[in-house]
Design an enzyme around this catalytic site. Structure first.
Site, mmCIF file in Angstrom:
data_model
loop_
_atom_site.group_PDB
_atom_site.id
_atom_site.type_symbol
_atom_site.label_atom_id
_atom_site.label_comp_id
_atom_site.label_asym_id
_atom_site.label_seq_id
_atom_site.Cartn_x
_atom_site.Cartn_y
_atom_site.Cartn_z
ATOM 1 N N GLU A 216 3.883 4.120 5.898
ATOM 2 C CA GLU A 216 2.710 3.245 5.741
ATOM 3 C C GLU A 216 1.616 3.993 4.996
ATOM 4 O OE1 GLU A 216 1.340 0.641 5.299
ATOM 5 O OE2 GLU A 216 0.536 -0.340 7.072
ATOM 6 N N ASP A 217 0.727 3.229 4.373
ATOM 7 C CA ASP A 217 -0.359 3.867 3.629
ATOM 8 C C ASP A 217 -1.397 4.495 4.562
ATOM 9 O OD1 ASP A 217 -1.332 1.425 4.541
ATOM 10 O OD2 ASP A 217 -1.908 0.665 2.576
ATOM 11 N N GLY B 214 0.783 -1.236 0.000
ATOM 12 C CA GLY B 214 0.000 0.000 0.000
ATOM 13 C C GLY B 214 0.814 1.285 0.000
ATOM 14 N N ASP C 226 -4.922 2.599 10.506
ATOM 15 C CA ASP C 226 -6.323 2.212 10.717
ATOM 16 C C ASP C 226 -6.427 1.601 12.115
ATOM 17 O OD1 ASP C 226 -8.956 1.512 10.394
ATOM 18 O OD2 ASP C 226 -8.633 0.017 8.852
ATOM 19 N N SER C 227 -6.467 0.264 12.218
ATOM 20 C CA SER C 227 -6.534 -0.322 13.566
ATOM 21 C C SER C 227 -5.177 -0.190 14.278
ATOM 22 C CB SER C 227 -6.904 -1.812 13.481
ATOM 23 O OG SER C 227 -5.791 -2.583 13.073
#
Ligand code: IMP
Ligand code: MG
Length: 190
Positions: free
Chosen positions: A109-110, A55, A113-114
């Site tokens: 990193e793209d 990603g 999220d979690s």
């Protein structure tokens, strides 16, 4: 015949995209800002950018070219998502290529999220005993809470809690090549 003299392309988003959040120009401008900031912050230090496959690929390559100080690149592979929901487990699919001891590592990193993927990568990098570890995420997903809270030093953009694709981000390996970041129509994954 295509007009090779045209300088601006009329942008019609992919039919599966509900709305465009950040277009090519906005991304380019923001990446340049991040590159300048990182260049200042790491001046004179042995910087290594570690991109998380797949990603972060386009973000990493654009960001690297906007960082004006010498730096090295490495890639790690991690997989955690199946479709449009987090599977909860993260597997490492490609390990680091070179020694990080004493280096200043910036994990690229793209999306944050979690946080599970970033936590696994961060822990893996920490085992190499670098001088420092920071995180640069192209996107920060605004969530009420997340599985792993991490300090993310550089953030490209904030996004609401929607599933986004493009500029490296995929849904079942599709849409990575889009040169903008957009919200995927829920019909696609329902
Ligand atoms: P995590 O939940 O923070 O571990 O995210 C794991 C990975 O899931 C990220 O690196 C992305 O590749 C992917 N991911 C998370 N949210 C999205 C999204 O909105 N669109 C596409 N991929 C996502
Ligand atoms: Mg990823």
């Amino acid at each position: 015949m295509t007009d090779s003299t045209a300088s601006t392309a009329v942008h019609v988003p992919h039919e599966d995209i509900e709305r465009v959040l950040f277009d090519e120009a906005a991304i380019r401008a923001r990446v340049a800002e991040l590159g300048r900031k990182i260049s200042e912050d790491y001046k004179g230090r042995p910087l290594v950018l570690i991109g998380v496959l797949k990603g972060s690929l386009f973000f990493l390559s654009d960001l690297s070219r906007k960082i004006e100080i010498p730096h090295k690149l490495d890639l790690v592979g991690a997989r955690s998502y199946v479709g449009a929901g987090s599977s909860g487990s993260v597997s490492v699919t490609k390990d680091l290529d070179f020694e990080l001891r004493g280096k200043d590592v910036l994990i690229v990193e793209d999306i944050y999220d979690s946080g599970r993927t970033l936590k696994v990568i961060r822990d893996m990098v920490a085992l190499e005993r670098p001088a420092s570890i920071e995180i640069c995420a192209m996107l920060w997903k605004d969530l009420p809470s997340r599985a792993c809270d991490l300090e993310v030093r550089y953030v490209g953009f904030h996004v609401e809690n929607v599933f986004v694709v493009g500029y490296g981000l995929d849904y079942l390996e599709r849409y990575r090549h889009l040169d903008y970041i957009g919200v995927l129509s829920p019909e696609v994954y329902r």
